[in-house]
Design an enzyme around this catalytic site. Structure first.
Site, mmCIF file in Angstrom:
data_model
loop_
_atom_site.group_PDB
_atom_site.id
_atom_site.type_symbol
_atom_site.label_atom_id
_atom_site.label_comp_id
_atom_site.label_asym_id
_atom_site.label_seq_id
_atom_site.Cartn_x
_atom_site.Cartn_y
_atom_site.Cartn_z
ATOM 1 N N VAL A 67 0.854 -1.186 0.000
ATOM 2 C CA VAL A 67 0.000 0.000 0.000
ATOM 3 C C VAL A 67 0.895 1.243 0.000
ATOM 4 O O VAL A 67 1.753 1.403 0.870
ATOM 5 C CB VAL A 67 -0.925 0.000 1.237
ATOM 6 N N LYS A 68 0.680 2.098 -0.997
ATOM 7 C CA LYS A 68 1.501 3.313 -1.090
ATOM 8 C C LYS A 68 0.861 4.419 -0.257
ATOM 9 O O LYS A 68 -0.297 4.799 -0.467
ATOM 10 C CB LYS A 68 1.627 3.769 -2.548
ATOM 11 N N ILE A 69 1.667 4.920 0.671
ATOM 12 C CA ILE A 69 1.199 5.966 1.590
ATOM 13 C C ILE A 69 2.188 7.132 1.504
ATOM 14 O O ILE A 69 3.405 6.917 1.567
ATOM 15 C CB ILE A 69 1.186 5.438 3.051
#
Ligand code: G3P
Length: 219
Positions: free
Chosen positions: A86-88
């Site tokens: 998950v890109k945060i």
């Protein structure tokens, strides 16, 4: 250094995967938008199609700006495919989301990283990988590759397990230099992957081998 493809284009991913050198894919909202993807359901089905093609981590970015929204999105994305990252973003809400998602056992690609301090904060929060953006630093007159090397050095010095993923790669030299400074992963656009393959001496050498062989065999 592992190589990922930085695209949401299914045909590019199919063509790139055929080479047998790609072990993951990174996407972001801009790359998705380029493919006409602007809603969650189409992003989900594109990401699932990508995961069917590439056996490795697929990075999928959240679009919420607040930590609660990022956490909800991250938990949902984590159910989409077998190996989600998950890109945060590297923001205060982002660090809060990273720490919660990491505690859930969800892998996080900390994106939009432009400083060693942001990388250190993400590592403490539990990022699996941190993505310094080389090209965008070059764009504003900073040597982007230096940041990649500095993060690698600091992480090594302090035995930090978070890996360094060189992103915003615009040309082949970025990729070579990312490897030289010790990046664990480089994510490259398909165009750059094709340029990495090319060398005029390979083409000229192959032409010569084939024409000599034809002459000798009388064909
Ligand atoms: O992985 C992040 C990358 O897609 C950003 O690249 O060229 O838009 O700076 P760029």
């Amino acid at each position: 250094m592992r190589l990922f493809l930085d695209t949401a284009n299914i045909q590019e991913i199919r063509d790139g995967a055929r080479l047998g050198v790609i072990s993951g894919v990174t996407t972001n909202p801009s790359l998705a938008a380029t493919e006409g993807i602007g809603d969650r359901e189409s992003y989900k089905s594109a990401v699932q199609e990508i995961a069917d093609i590439v056996d490795g981590p697929i990075s999928v970015e959240v679009v919420s700006l607040d930590s609660a929204g990022m956490i909800d999105e991250g938990r949902e994305i984590a159910e989409w495919i077998p190996d989600p990252w998950v890109k945060i973003p590297s923001t205060p809400d982002g660090f809060e989301a990273i720490s919660t998602l990491a505690k859930d056992g969800i892998k996080v690609n900390q994106t939009l990283c432009f400083s060693v301090n942001q990388a250190l904060l993400g590592a403490q929060a539990g990022s699996t990988v941190v993505s310094p953006f080389i090209g965008r630093l070059d764009d504003i007159g900073h040597e982007g590759i230096e940041l990649v090397g500095e993060i690698v050095d600091v992480f090594e010095k302090h035995h930090i397990q978070t890996q360094v993923l060189a992103a915003s790669i615009r040309h082949t030299l970025h990729c070579t230099m990312a490897a030289q400074v010790g990046a664990h992963i480089a994510t490259v656009p398909y165009r750059v992957l094709l340029q990495m393959v090319q060398h005029p001496l390979t083409d000229a050498g192959l032409d010569r081998f084939i024409s000599d062989w034809k002459k000798a065999s009388g064909s």
